[in-house]
Design an enzyme around this catalytic site. Structure first.
Site, PDB file in Angstrom:
ATOM      1  CG  ASP A 168      38.723  84.966  39.141  1.00  0.00           C
ATOM      2  OD1 ASP A 168      39.481  85.288  38.204  1.00  0.00           O
ATOM      3  OD2 ASP A 168      38.009  85.795  39.739  1.00  0.00           O
TER       4      ASP A 168
ATOM      5  CG  ASP B 139      33.944  86.444  32.411  1.00  0.00           C
ATOM      6  OD1 ASP B 139      35.171  86.605  32.375  1.00  0.00           O
ATOM      7  OD2 ASP B 139      33.191  87.152  33.122  1.00  0.00           O
TER       8      ASP B 139
ATOM      9  CG  ASP C 249      38.097  89.119  31.077  1.00  0.00           C
ATOM     10  OD1 ASP C 249      37.216  88.264  30.891  1.00  0.00           O
ATOM     11  OD2 ASP C 249      38.208  89.770  32.140  1.00  0.00           O
TER      12      ASP C 249
ATOM     13  CD  GLU D 203      38.286  90.309  35.954  1.00  0.00           C
ATOM     14  OE1 GLU D 203      38.038  91.393  35.419  1.00  0.00           O
ATOM     15  OE2 GLU D 203      37.398  89.485  36.202  1.00  0.00           O
ATOM     16  CD  GLU D 204      34.844  87.822  36.787  1.00  0.00           C
ATOM     17  OE1 GLU D 204      34.340  88.943  36.997  1.00  0.00           O
ATOM     18  OE2 GLU D 204      34.840  87.280  35.669  1.00  0.00           O
TER      19      GLU D 204
END
Ligand SMILES: [Zn+2]
Length: 484
Positions: free
Chosen positions: A78, A115, A169, A145-146
Site C-alpha cells: 500500500d 514508499d 522500507d 502497512e501504513e
C-alpha cells in the site's frame, strides 16, 4: 519514466511505472494485487494470497545455489494517499503521474508511492530476472502497512521458511537498519468539576504557537519543545497571580510532538498588567531555552470574553500537577549505538470534553525493549491513576531489538564497502517497522532493512532520488549473491 528505463536499475523503473498506473492506497490494494497475481501466473511464479491479504511469491534458487540460506525479501503493497488541496486526484481511480525533475522522481502534486513502491518493484524485478544468482527466495508483500500494519499483524507463524529477511522500507541510501522501536498507547481520562466564574473578573487566552513539532519517534531526540508541557510549565510559573483555569488543550496527533497549546484563564482585573508582563518574560525565557531549535516560538496573551464555567480549585490543581509531572521525551538511550534513543514517551494530545467534564490525554510510549516499554507505560498509567485518572492501554506492537551478531548485516556492510568504497551507517529507527512484528512471530529471523533515498514520504512532496535506486539495486542483487 521512459528515460529511467535505460538506467542500471531499468527493471525496477519498468515495474515501478506499472505500479504507479494501478491505484493502491492503504485498504484498497485489490487491483494491484490482482495485477501481481496475473503477472506471476503468466511467468509460472508460485503466488498465494494469505487470509489477511498478504501476497507470498516463491522463486527457486539459481542453478548451483540450492544449498544457500533461504531469504525472504519484503515490501508493503500500500501507499499513503495525500494530495495538495487544489489538486484534482481520486486515489481510487487515477494513476500516479511520476515526473522527473533533475536527480529526483516526483509525482504530480500527490504522494508518489516510492514508499514502498520501489521496494515492491525490486521484488518483482528479482523474481523476473533469471540471470541473477541467489538461494531459495520468498517474496512477502504485506497489505495495509501504513494504516495499522494489519498484514504484518495477521501473518501466520508458519507461512515462511526463510531464515534471513530483507525489508526494503527504509528511506536513506547508505544506511542499514538493524532495529526499530515498538509502541503502546496510553489513553487517560481525568474528570473535573466546574464552578461559575466571578462576573467582575477578566478572561485571557494564553497561546503557545510556532513550534516545529515533528514525528514523535524519529524527531524525539532533536530537543524540540512539546507545546502542552511548556504551556503547563508557563501556567505553573504564574503562581504569583491567583488565576482560575477555564479551558486547556493542545496537540492533534498522538504520534506528533505537539506544536500548539492554549489555555483560557480567569483572574481579578487588578492583575492585568502583571500577567501581561509575566507572559512577555516567560516568552523570552522560552526563546532562550530553545535557542537555535525553536526560533519561531511565540507565547501570547489576549483578552477574551468571560467563560461560563471555570474548574474548581481542586480540579485545577490536580490537572496541572499531573500534566506537569507526566514523563515526556527521551526516557533512555541505547548503550550499543551512539545517539540512538531506546525509549521515549510523547504527551501528544490534550482535549477538553466539556460535555462529559473531563480531559482526554493521549500518550505514545516507544521502545526497542519490550519490558522497558511496558514498564514506562505502566509508570505513566500509575502516575495518572494517582491523580484520579482512568487509564486504558491499547495499540501495542513489538519492537525489533538490534542483534549485534547479525550475519546479514555483516554481509551487507561488506558488500557496501566493496561496491561504494565507503562504510554504510548502522541505524536503529525510533519508530515502528513491520520487522518488529516479524521478529515476534519468527524470533530466529536474521533481519535487515534498507532502501533508496526517499524524501518527504506521506506528503505530496514525496520524491525518490534516482541515483540512489541504482545503488539500492546493486547492493540488493550483490547481497543475494553473497549470502552463503
Ligand atoms: Zn513504508
Amino acid at each position: 519514466m521512459q528515460t529511467l528505463q535505460s538506467r542500471n536499475a531499468s527493471e525496477i523503473w519498468s515495474y515501478f511505472s506499472s505500479i504507479c498506473a494501478i491505484p493502491h492506497p492503504s485498504k484498497h490494494e485489490e487491483k494491484l494485487k490482482q495485477w501481481i497475481i496475473n503477472w506471476a501466473k503468466k511467468r509460472d511464479i508460485n503466488c498465494v494470497e494469505d487470509e489477511v491479504g498478504n501476497l507470498i511469491l516463491k522463486k527457486s534458487a539459481s542453478i548451483g545455489s540450492e544449498h544457500k540460506t533461504p531469504v525472504i525479501l519484503q515490501a508493503h503493497l500500500d501507499m499513503v494517499p495525500q494530495k495538495n488541496n487544489l489538486t484534482q486526484h481520486d486515489f481510487l481511480i487515477d494513476p500516479i503521474q511520476p515526473i522527473i525533475k533533475g536527480e529526483w522522481l516526483h509525482a504530480n502534486n500527490t504522494t508518489l508511492g516510492a514508499d514502498n513502491g520501489i521496494g515492491m518493484a525490486s521484488c518483482l524485478a528479482i523474481l523476473a530476472d533469471n540471470t541473477l544468482e541467489h538461494g531459495p527466495l520468498e517474496i512477502l508483500l504485506t497489505t495495509d502497512e501504513e494504516t495499522g500494519m494489519t498484514g504484518a499483524f495477521g501473518l501466520k507463524k508458519d507461512a515462511l521458511q526463510g531464515t534471513i529477511l530483507i525489508n526494503t522500507d527504509s528511506e536513506q541510501e547508505g544506511e542499514l537498519y538493524v532495529g526499530c522501536a515498538g509502541g503502546i498507547n496510553v489513553n487517560v481520562n481525568i474528570n473535573y468539576e466546574k464552578m461559575e466564574a466571578e462576573p467582575s473578573h477578566n478572561a485571557y487566552e494564553i497561546l503557545l504557537t510556532g513550534l516545529k513539532g515533528g514525528h514523535s519517534g524519529c524527531d524525539i531526540n532533536l530537543g524540540r519543545a512539546n507545546a502542552i508541557k511548556e504551556l503547563i510549565s508557563v501556567l505553573n510559573n504564574l503562581e504569583s497571580i491567583p488565576f482560575h483555569l477555564a479551558s486547556l488543550q493542545g496537540g492533534s496527533l498522538r504520534n506528533a510532538i505537539p506544536r500548539e497549546a492554549s489555555a483560557i484563564i480567569v483572574c481579578d482585573k487588578i492583575h492585568q498588567n502583571s500577567i501581561e508582563t509575566l507572559i512577555g518574560t516567560l516568552n523570552q525565557q522560552l526563546l532562550k531555552k530553545y535557542k537555535n531549535i525553536e526560533d519561531s516560538l511565540l507565547l501570547q496573551i489576549t483578552s477574551r470574553s468571560l467563560p461560563c464555567a471555570i474548574l474548581t480549585n481542586t480540579s485545577q490543581k490536580n490537572l496541572l500537577d499531573c500534566l506537569l509531572k507526566c514523563e515526556n521525551g527521551i526516557v533512555s538511550m541505547d548503550n550499543n549505538f551512539s545517539n540512538v534513543v531506546q525509549s521515549s514517551s510523547n504527551l501528544g494530545v490534550l482535549v477538553q470534553n466539556r460535555k462529559s467534564l473531563r480531559f482526554e490525554i493521549q500518550v505514545l510510549v516507544r521502545s526497542q525493549i519490550e519490558e522497558e516499554k511496558q514498564q514506562i507505560a505502566e509508570r505513566i498509567s500509575q502516575h495518572f491513576q494517582a491523580h484520579l485518572g482512568t487509564v486504558r492501554k491499547d495499540g501495542n506492537y513489538p519492537g525489533w531489538k538490534p542483534n549485534i551478531d547479525s550475519k546479514i548485516y555483516k554481509i551487507m556492510e561488506e558488500k557496501y564497502i566493496e561496491l561504494f568504497e565507503t562504510k554504510p551507517k548502522t541505524m536503529v529507527i525510533h519508530a515502528g517497522l513491520e520487522c518488529g512484528l516479524f521478529s515476534k512471530k519468527y524470533p530466529h529471523l536474521d533481519m535487515i532493512s534498507f532502501g533508496p533515498t526517499i524524501k518527504y514520504p506521506h506528503s505530496p512532496d514525496e520524491k525518490v532520488h534516482i541515483g540512489s535506486v541504482d545503488k539500492y539495486w546493486k547492493l540488493l542483487t550483490e547481497t543475494l549473491k553473497a549470502i552463503a
